[in-house]
Design a protein around this motif. Structure first.
Motif, PDB file in Angstrom:
ATOM      1  N   SER A 182     -57.851 -40.818   4.909  1.00  0.00           N
ATOM      2  CA  SER A 182     -58.165 -41.040   3.491  1.00  0.00           C
ATOM      3  C   SER A 182     -56.932 -40.826   2.624  1.00  0.00           C
ATOM      4  O   SER A 182     -56.661 -41.627   1.724  1.00  0.00           O
ATOM      5  N   THR A 183     -56.192 -39.775   2.912  1.00  0.00           N
ATOM      6  CA  THR A 183     -54.977 -39.486   2.146  1.00  0.00           C
ATOM      7  C   THR A 183     -53.966 -40.606   2.314  1.00  0.00           C
ATOM      8  O   THR A 183     -53.388 -41.087   1.332  1.00  0.00           O
ATOM      9  N   ILE A 201     -54.500 -43.792   3.224  1.00  0.00           N
ATOM     10  CA  ILE A 201     -54.993 -45.014   2.569  1.00  0.00           C
ATOM     11  C   ILE A 201     -54.784 -44.920   1.061  1.00  0.00           C
ATOM     12  O   ILE A 201     -54.308 -45.862   0.423  1.00  0.00           O
ATOM     13  N   ASN A 202     -55.143 -43.784   0.470  1.00  0.00           N
ATOM     14  CA  ASN A 202     -54.992 -43.621  -0.976  1.00  0.00           C
ATOM     15  C   ASN A 202     -53.530 -43.713  -1.410  1.00  0.00           C
ATOM     16  O   ASN A 202     -53.232 -44.278  -2.462  1.00  0.00           O
ATOM     17  N   LEU A 203     -52.621 -43.181  -0.608  1.00  0.00           N
ATOM     18  CA  LEU A 203     -51.200 -43.288  -0.933  1.00  0.00           C
ATOM     19  C   LEU A 203     -50.681 -44.713  -0.750  1.00  0.00           C
ATOM     20  O   LEU A 203     -49.923 -45.220  -1.575  1.00  0.00           O
ATOM     21  N   LEU A 220     -52.044 -46.921  -3.617  1.00  0.00           N
ATOM     22  CA  LEU A 220     -52.004 -46.232  -4.901  1.00  0.00           C
ATOM     23  C   LEU A 220     -51.922 -47.210  -6.073  1.00  0.00           C
ATOM     24  O   LEU A 220     -52.555 -47.006  -7.106  1.00  0.00           O
ATOM     25  N   GLN A 272     -62.459 -50.240 -11.750  1.00  0.00           N
ATOM     26  CA  GLN A 272     -62.406 -49.023 -10.939  1.00  0.00           C
ATOM     27  C   GLN A 272     -63.358 -49.084  -9.757  1.00  0.00           C
ATOM     28  O   GLN A 272     -63.063 -48.551  -8.691  1.00  0.00           O
ATOM     29  N   ASP A 329     -61.657 -51.131  -7.085  1.00  0.00           N
ATOM     30  CA  ASP A 329     -60.570 -50.337  -6.507  1.00  0.00           C
ATOM     31  C   ASP A 329     -61.125 -49.342  -5.494  1.00  0.00           C
ATOM     32  O   ASP A 329     -60.608 -49.218  -4.376  1.00  0.00           O
ATOM     33  N   ALA A 330     -62.190 -48.634  -5.876  1.00  0.00           N
ATOM     34  CA  ALA A 330     -62.806 -47.637  -4.991  1.00  0.00           C
ATOM     35  C   ALA A 330     -63.418 -48.308  -3.767  1.00  0.00           C
ATOM     36  O   ALA A 330     -63.293 -47.805  -2.643  1.00  0.00           O
ATOM     37  N   LYS A 347     -60.714 -49.283  -1.226  1.00  0.00           N
ATOM     38  CA  LYS A 347     -60.228 -48.127  -0.473  1.00  0.00           C
ATOM     39  C   LYS A 347     -61.271 -47.651   0.532  1.00  0.00           C
ATOM     40  O   LYS A 347     -60.937 -47.303   1.660  1.00  0.00           O
ATOM     41  N   LYS A 348     -62.547 -47.678   0.143  1.00  0.00           N
ATOM     42  CA  LYS A 348     -63.614 -47.248   1.053  1.00  0.00           C
ATOM     43  C   LYS A 348     -63.680 -48.171   2.276  1.00  0.00           C
ATOM     44  O   LYS A 348     -63.810 -47.713   3.412  1.00  0.00           O
ATOM     45  N   ILE A 373     -60.643 -47.538   4.528  1.00  0.00           N
ATOM     46  CA  ILE A 373     -60.819 -46.310   5.307  1.00  0.00           C
ATOM     47  C   ILE A 373     -61.793 -46.556   6.455  1.00  0.00           C
ATOM     48  O   ILE A 373     -61.549 -46.163   7.592  1.00  0.00           O
TER      49      ILE A 373
END
Length: 56
Positions: free
Chosen positions: A8-9, A11-13, A16, A23, A26-27, A30-31, A34
């Protein structure tokens, strides 16, 4: 396989600066990223629990 929190970290980086001007999108992006990364040995339909998650 990489631990879920580390994944998760990462993917978020990596994503970014992803900006779909929404939003929620975007979420969701990322989901999904992951989920695919955590189940990389499976095909897309096997990586998620429901058709709703795949279709989104």
């Amino acid at each position: 396989m990489i631990h879920t929190n580390a994944m998760s970290t990462w993917i978020n980086l990596e994503f970014l600066n992803v900006d779909f001007d929404d939003q929620r999108l975007d979420a969701r992006f990322k989901k999904i990223s992951i989920g695919l990364a955590e189940q990389s040995e499976k095909n897309i339909s096997s990586s998620f629990d429901s058709w709703k998650e795949i279709k989104a």
